[in-house]
Scaffold this motif. Structure first.
Motif: not given
Lengths: 474, 251
Positions: A466, A468, B17, B19, B54, B57-58, B63-64
């Protein structure tokens, strides 16, 4: 030491899969060799398959020679694998060093891991080899090729494959783990930087002189032998050791030759970014790339050499045969074909081992580059480009291995057969080699398959990285 | 005196988000609404585990989101597939990470032109002139042919900033860009980042836990427990420290 080794084996056993496989194949080879010897003895006494004792003796010598080559290739592959495993464990090793483990202890633990892997692999290979012998012998007897004479399967000689497997794997693990000595305990304390990319490896001066003398001296002897061979068959006695010496020189100097060839091969796949990065990467650890490729070079050189020599001889033996008794000539040709078939199988073992080595070093190098691949993904490398990058690297390695082996093999095979038979009055001096199209086609096809196969697994794990990953600080 | 209405470089609406599922589910982002204004340096601060990484990242399409939408410029990136996100990152976003920013096998110039070459085009003369201007402005003009391992940490971060700016992206994400630097290099790098934001009207999102770093920003957004806890303008390190401490005490 033992506890350390046991823990690594329990938790990280998968990283030794390829070393295990390599030890196993070497041991299968040795077992088959010993068994074949038994079978041929029994059959040449009891049956009429092979009449001449010298045929068995000749095969014994070749067996032994190719077994040593297989062990040599296996050791290179295993040492390389352990070297890469060490690089991956650097952080963990640094932590143990920080906590007070000495480098010697840690290296001893790695050698124990190697010993266990070698022992298990060899034992499995031994069992497999015996099984194959039984099945194949039974089939050949029932098909009527062999007479039904009992063979003594369990020869005391069978200790040899296990001992050789144990020793060579342990030695290779020991040699491959020498990097431990350079791991500083400080590496465990901070965010360690990407290891410094090596420049093209500089060899110690003495070794370099030695390699140049071996290589150049060998070539001079070989050419001299061929020149002599145009007049007298004794030329082979000079050409053969010359060829062997120059090849040993090439193998020892592979850390110098191979990276230069890889650089040239890098241009083959074009100037696209994935290709440029792949080429740079194959050159990042020149010694490692050289070791991954040299097994392939050795295997392909031997296969090509024997094929070219054999086919050239077959093509030219027509005029020779016409002067001999037709029955003898046919017998000689059949014998030559049989010998070449057996040689192909024997060398095949080295090639399989070399191929495993290539797959393995490519996958481990992807595992070590996870962060870099993550960075590329974050910067806009598509999955397809990542896959193309891994494939290009694999192509560079196989092309260099295959092409070098092909050229060296043609050269040595031609030189050998020239030195051996050019003085025969039926042939009358110099001739060009017979290079069967199938050998080139099969090596090229083999290289394509190998490049695709060896990049498939690493590419799959690389595209799973990834983006990330590049942001994480660990 | 009429200021132009601030453009929105990125917008998140109701971004969550989560997890894991069931009992082990952890909410990293809890329905966040956030707009990043164009041409500004916005810092995202928060204690460890607050969800600031996070969030980045989004917003960067790395990241979704579990729910909610994120738009970069006019593009809704919430439902883009991997390929489209990759192209978006390549053409419209820039990144500066804490470490391992550079491809070790490429020279400084090779690293900076990498985004162009990934796009399958050579940088034009105009692009190269712009890149050279950037490198000179960042004080690394004479290092073009060096490899990353020959550079100091501060120089490496400058190369990463040059690369992030090279494509003139809509948005640059800098994740703890000074986390590995000494305080002097750190100050220089942050100063450059802020000045370049102004000079070239770039939008930068700076993720950091360091109040000194965040004090260079035009606006500081605090994240705690996956929500926006505070949203303040340019502030001194002292003021930012006080807010962070109050968040830690509340937690």
């Amino acid at each position: 030491m033992i506890a350390l080794a046991a823990r690594e084996l329990r938790h990280g056993g998968r990283q030794h899969l390829s070393s295990l496989l390599v030890a196993m194949i070497t041991s299968v080879f040795a077992t088959l060799m010993i068994e074949m010897d038994q079978v041929l003895r029994v059959q040449s006494i009891g049956g009429q398959f092979i009449k001449h004792g010298y045929v068995v003796a000749l095969l014994d010598v070749l067996d032994l020679l190719f077994f040593f080559i297989a062990v040599f290739v296996a050791s290179i592959v295993t040492a390389n694998t352990f070297g890469i495993i060490m690089a991956g464990r650097a952080k963990h090793i640094a932590l143990l060093r920080l906590l007070g483990a000495s480098a010697t202890t840690l290296r001893g633990a790695i050698a124990i891991e190697g010993a266990v892997v070698g022992l298990v692999g060899s034992l499995v290979g031994l069992a497999l080899g015996l099984l194959v012998t039984q099945v194949a012998y039974g089939a050949l007897v029932s098909s009527g090729t062999f007479v039904d004479a009992p063979i003594d399967t369990l020869s005391p000689l069978l200790v040899a494959p296990v001992v050789v497997g144990l020793l060579s794997t342990t030695g290779a693990a020991w040699y491959g783990s020498r990097r431990i000595l350079n791991v500083s305990p400080i590496e465990a304390t901070g965010v360690s930087q990407e290891p410094v990319a090596q420049a093209i490896a500089e060899m110690p001066k003495r070794l370099r002189t030695f390699v140049i003398v071996l290589f150049a001296g060998g070539i001079v002897m070989l050419v001299g032998g061929v020149a002599l061979g145009l007049k007298s068959p004794l030329g082979l006695l000079l050409a053969a050791p010359g060829g062997a010496l120059s090849f040993v020189g090439f193998v020892l100097g592979s850390g110098y030759f191979i990276p230069r060839l890889l650089k040239a091969a890098g241009r083959l796949t074009g100037r696209s970014t994935p290709s440029v990065l792949a080429s740079a990467n194959a050159l990042r650890y020149p010694a490692r790339s050289a070791r991954s490729t040299i097994g392939l070079v050795i295997g392909v050189t031997l296969v090509t050499m024997f094929t070219v020599a054999g086919q050239s001889f077959l093509a030219l033996s027509g005029p020779v045969a016409s002067s001999a008794e037709p029955a003898d000539a046919a017998g000689d040709q059949a014998f030559l074909r049989l010998t070449m078939g057996i040689l192909a199988v024997l060398i095949g073992f080295s090639l399989v081992i070399a191929a495993i080595g290539l797959v393995n070093s490519l996958s481990l190098s992807v595992i070590q580059r996870r962060r870099e691949i993550g960075l590329l993904r974050a910067l806009g490398f598509t999955k397809k480009q990542v896959r193309a990058m891994i494939l290009a690297e694999s192509i560079h390695l196989t092309v260099v291995g295959g092409a070098t082996g092909l050229i060296l093999g043609i050269f040595y095979g031609w030189a050998g057969v020239l030195a051996a038979i050019a003085s025969d009055h039926h042939i009358g001096g110099f001739f060009w080699p017979t290079i069967p199209a199938w050998i080139i086609v099969s090596i090229v096809a083999g290289a394509i398959v190998l490049a695709a196969v060896s990049s498939a697994v690493p590419a799959r794990s690389a595209v799973r990285v990834s983006p990330i990953r590049a942001l994480a600080v660990d | 005196m009429s200021e132009p209405a601030p453009t929105v470089a990125a917008r998140g609406t109701g971004v969550s988000k989560i997890y894991g599922t069931g009992d082990s589910a952890t909410t990293a982002l809890d329905s966040i609404d956030l707009e990043i204004h164009g041409g500004t340096l916005t810092a995202i601060m928060g204690p460890s585990g607050s969800g600031k990484s996070t969030l980045m990242h989004v917003f960067a399409g790395l990241d979704s989101a579990t729910s909610g939408t994120v738009t970069i410029g006019d593009t809704d990136i919430t439902h883009l597939d991997d390929n489209a996100l990759t192209l978006l990152r390549r053409r419209s976003l820039g990144f500066v990470f804490q470490a391992f920013n550079l491809v070790p096998t490429l020279s400084v110039l090779g690293n900076v032109t990498l985004p162009f070459e990934l796009d399958g085009r050579r940088p034009s003369a105009g692009d190269l002139a712009w890149i050279r201007e950037l490198l000179a402005r960042l004080g690394i003009g004479m290092l073009e042919t060096r490899r990353p391992h020959e550079l100091s940490g501060g120089q490496q971060q400058r190369v990463a900033i040059a690369r992030a700016l090279a494509m003139r992206p809509q948005l640059i994400f800098a994740d703890e860009p000074t986390g590995n630097l000494d305080s002097r290099s750190s100050r220089e790098v942050l100063g450059l980042l802020r000045d370049l934001t102004r000079e070239y009207a770039q939008t930068v999102v700076l993720v950091t836990h360091d109040p000194v770093a965040a004090s260079h920003a035009d606006r500081v957004v605090f994240i705690a427990d996956g929500r926006v806890a505070h949203d303040v303008g340019a502030s001194s390190p002292q003021e930012l420290s006080d807010i962070i401490l109050s968040l830690e005490v509340d937690a």
